[in-house]
Design a protein around this motif. Structure first.
Motif, short mmCIF file in Angstrom:
data_model
loop_
_atom_site.label_atom_id
_atom_site.label_comp_id
_atom_site.label_asym_id
_atom_site.label_seq_id
_atom_site.Cartn_x
_atom_site.Cartn_y
_atom_site.Cartn_z
N SER A 1 7.48 20.25 30.18
CA SER A 1 6.23 20.62 29.52
C SER A 1 6.00 19.82 28.25
CB SER A 1 6.24 22.12 29.17
OG SER A 1 6.45 22.90 30.33
N GLU A 2 7.08 19.57 27.50
CA GLU A 2 6.99 18.79 26.27
C GLU A 2 8.31 18.06 26.06
OE1 GLU A 2 6.19 19.44 21.45
OE2 GLU A 2 5.88 21.09 22.87
N LEU A 3 8.22 16.78 25.74
CA LEU A 3 9.41 15.94 25.57
C LEU A 3 9.57 15.56 24.11
CD1 LEU A 3 11.72 14.31 26.94
CD2 LEU A 3 10.08 12.41 27.14
N GLY A 4 10.78 15.78 23.59
CA GLY A 4 11.10 15.38 22.23
C GLY A 4 12.25 14.39 22.22
N ARG A 5 12.84 14.20 21.08
CA ARG A 5 13.98 13.30 20.95
C ARG A 5 15.25 14.06 21.28
NH1 ARG A 5 15.53 9.62 15.61
NH2 ARG A 5 17.27 8.46 16.60
N ASN A 6 15.88 13.69 22.38
CA ASN A 6 17.11 14.33 22.86
C ASN A 6 16.92 15.78 23.28
OD1 ASN A 6 18.60 11.95 22.30
ND2 ASN A 6 18.81 12.58 20.15
N GLN B 1 7.74 25.31 29.71
CA GLN B 1 6.84 26.39 29.35
C GLN B 1 6.06 26.86 30.56
OE1 GLN B 1 4.60 24.30 26.37
NE2 GLN B 1 6.21 24.40 24.83
N GLY B 2 5.37 27.98 30.43
CA GLY B 2 4.51 28.48 31.50
C GLY B 2 5.29 28.75 32.77
N PRO B 3 4.72 28.33 33.92
CA PRO B 3 5.37 28.59 35.20
C PRO B 3 6.77 27.99 35.32
CG PRO B 3 3.09 27.92 35.53
CD PRO B 3 3.39 27.71 34.08
N GLU B 4 7.02 26.83 34.68
CA GLU B 4 8.34 26.22 34.76
C GLU B 4 9.38 27.09 34.04
OE1 GLU B 4 9.01 22.98 36.45
OE2 GLU B 4 7.22 23.96 37.25
N ARG B 5 9.01 27.59 32.89
CA ARG B 5 9.90 28.50 32.15
C ARG B 5 10.15 29.75 32.96
NH1 ARG B 5 9.90 33.95 30.69
NH2 ARG B 5 11.27 34.26 28.89
N ASP B 6 9.09 30.33 33.53
CA ASP B 6 9.23 31.58 34.28
C ASP B 6 10.10 31.39 35.53
OD1 ASP B 6 7.62 32.71 32.39
OD2 ASP B 6 5.80 32.66 33.60
N ASN C 1 6.82 12.65 34.85
CA ASN C 1 5.81 11.78 35.48
C ASN C 1 5.76 10.39 34.87
OD1 ASN C 1 4.91 13.41 37.59
ND2 ASN C 1 3.40 14.44 36.30
N SER C 2 6.77 10.00 34.09
CA SER C 2 6.79 8.66 33.51
C SER C 2 7.64 7.70 34.34
CB SER C 2 7.36 8.72 32.08
OG SER C 2 8.75 9.04 32.11
N HIS D 1 8.59 32.38 25.41
CA HIS D 1 7.51 31.51 25.87
C HIS D 1 7.98 30.12 26.29
CE1 HIS D 1 4.68 34.54 24.54
NE2 HIS D 1 5.28 34.56 23.35
N SER D 2 9.20 29.74 25.97
CA SER D 2 9.68 28.41 26.34
C SER D 2 11.20 28.40 26.46
CB SER D 2 9.22 27.36 25.33
OG SER D 2 9.87 27.56 24.08
N VAL D 3 11.68 27.39 27.18
CA VAL D 3 13.12 27.15 27.30
C VAL D 3 13.40 25.79 26.69
CG1 VAL D 3 15.02 26.72 28.91
CG2 VAL D 3 13.38 28.55 29.39
N THR D 4 14.39 25.73 25.80
CA THR D 4 14.77 24.49 25.15
C THR D 4 15.98 23.90 25.86
OG1 THR D 4 14.01 25.37 23.03
CG2 THR D 4 15.41 23.41 22.97
N CYS D 5 15.89 22.61 26.20
CA CYS D 5 16.95 21.95 26.96
C CYS D 5 17.40 20.70 26.22
CB CYS D 5 16.46 21.56 28.36
SG CYS D 5 15.82 22.97 29.32
N GLY D 6 18.70 20.53 26.06
CA GLY D 6 19.26 19.35 25.42
C GLY D 6 19.53 18.27 26.44
N ILE D 7 19.03 17.06 26.18
CA ILE D 7 19.16 15.95 27.12
C ILE D 7 20.58 15.38 27.06
CG2 ILE D 7 18.38 13.62 27.69
CD1 ILE D 7 15.61 14.45 26.63
N LEU D 8 21.21 15.27 28.24
CA LEU D 8 22.55 14.70 28.35
C LEU D 8 22.51 13.24 28.80
CD1 LEU D 8 24.28 17.70 30.16
CD2 LEU D 8 24.30 17.21 27.71
N GLU D 9 21.62 12.96 29.77
CA GLU D 9 21.51 11.61 30.32
C GLU D 9 20.05 11.33 30.68
OE1 GLU D 9 23.98 11.19 33.73
OE2 GLU D 9 25.79 11.92 32.72
N GLN D 10 19.67 10.06 30.61
CA GLN D 10 18.35 9.61 31.05
C GLN D 10 18.53 8.54 32.11
OE1 GLN D 10 15.78 8.28 27.89
NE2 GLN D 10 14.29 7.38 29.29
N ASP D 11 17.72 8.60 33.17
CA ASP D 11 17.84 7.65 34.25
C ASP D 11 16.46 7.31 34.79
OD1 ASP D 11 19.05 5.99 36.09
OD2 ASP D 11 19.49 7.59 37.52
#
Length: 245
Positions: free
Chosen positions: A7-12, A17-22, A41-42, A56-66
């Motif tokens: 839903s929203e991408l930050g640094r690491n 949110q919304g249906p994905e969180r639910d 979608n990038s 209202h949201s789930v926060t996830c810490g990024i471990l790897e990017q591919d």
């Protein structure tokens, strides 16, 4: 690991949110410490761990990017006449699984379904959700895009000017799909025009040929249902250019 659209991408970090969180919380019952995959979608996907679960949201810490090579190298679009029942949904779901870039729902003379205004907007939103679920299931990193319901005169402006157009037509007896694809440039987009139940009227085929420079092709001696023709042609095009093994 379960896959989610970010839903929203930050640094690491990213948020669901919304249906994905639910879906993560209520259906899968995941909790902090569980690992998931997110995509935005990038073209990238992110292995992450669930950090916190909020109302209202789930926060996830990024471990790897591919950047997995799962998307079709040739962009292929379906332009399909509106069909009734679940046929459109089936084409959208299977087309996304196969790797189509997008789908344009087209108003045609023989279309049984009529979509206008808010009804058309609501239906497109539903179809886009189907794309999202199919993209997760097939491990894609980009959803197929469902365009607004269009008329013939709008088609040329919806896709890039370099788009190459194909129109399977039962009265085409000499031109094969393979012979046309041999002359196409796989580096440029390809759009496949598929009629509704009952097919295109001859005037619509002529319109496509004159305004879009669409090449009519034969799919063989048997008459296919609209939804069969859509998936068969998409499969043949992607297969010809090596995107299906």
């Amino acid at each position: 690991m379960h896959r989610f659209k970010i839903s929203e991408l930050g640094r690491n970090v990213f948020w669901l949110q919304g249906p994905e969180r639910d879906h993560l919380v209520r259906v899968l019952r995941l909790s902090p410490g569980d690992e998931i995959i997110g995509f935005d979608n990038s073209g990238a996907e992110y292995k992450a761990v669930v950090n916190t679960v909020g109302d209202h949201s789930v926060t996830c810490g990024i471990l790897e990017q591919d950047y997995p090579e799962v998307e079709a190298r040739t962009q292929v679009y379906l332009v399909t006449g509106l069909s009734k029942g679940e046929k459109m949904e089936w084409v959208i779901q299977k087309g996304t699984e196969l790797g189509m870039a997008g789908l344009i729902p087209l108003r045609t003379k023989r279309a049984v379904m009529k979509l206008e205004g808010n009804k058309a907007k609501d239906r497109v939103e539903r179809w886009q959700k189907i794309c999202g679920e199919a993209a997760k299931q097939s491990h894609r990193v980009r959803e197929s895009k469902v365009y607004p319901v269009a008329d013939w005169k709008e088609l040329k402006d919806l896709l890039p000017p370099t788009t190459q157009w194909i129109i399977p037509y039962e009265n085409e007896k000499s031109m094969t799909l393979r012979s046309v694809l041999k002359e196409f440039n796989p580096q440029e987009p390809i759009a496949i025009l598929i009629g509704p139940e009952g097919g295109f009227e001859e005037s619509e085929v002529l319109l496509a040929q004159n305004t879009l420079q669409a090449q009519s092709v034969s799919l063989g001696p048997r008459i296919l249902r609209a939804e069969t023709a859509a998936i068969a042609t998409l499969t043949l095009v992607l297969g010809y250019y090596g995107d299906l093994g």
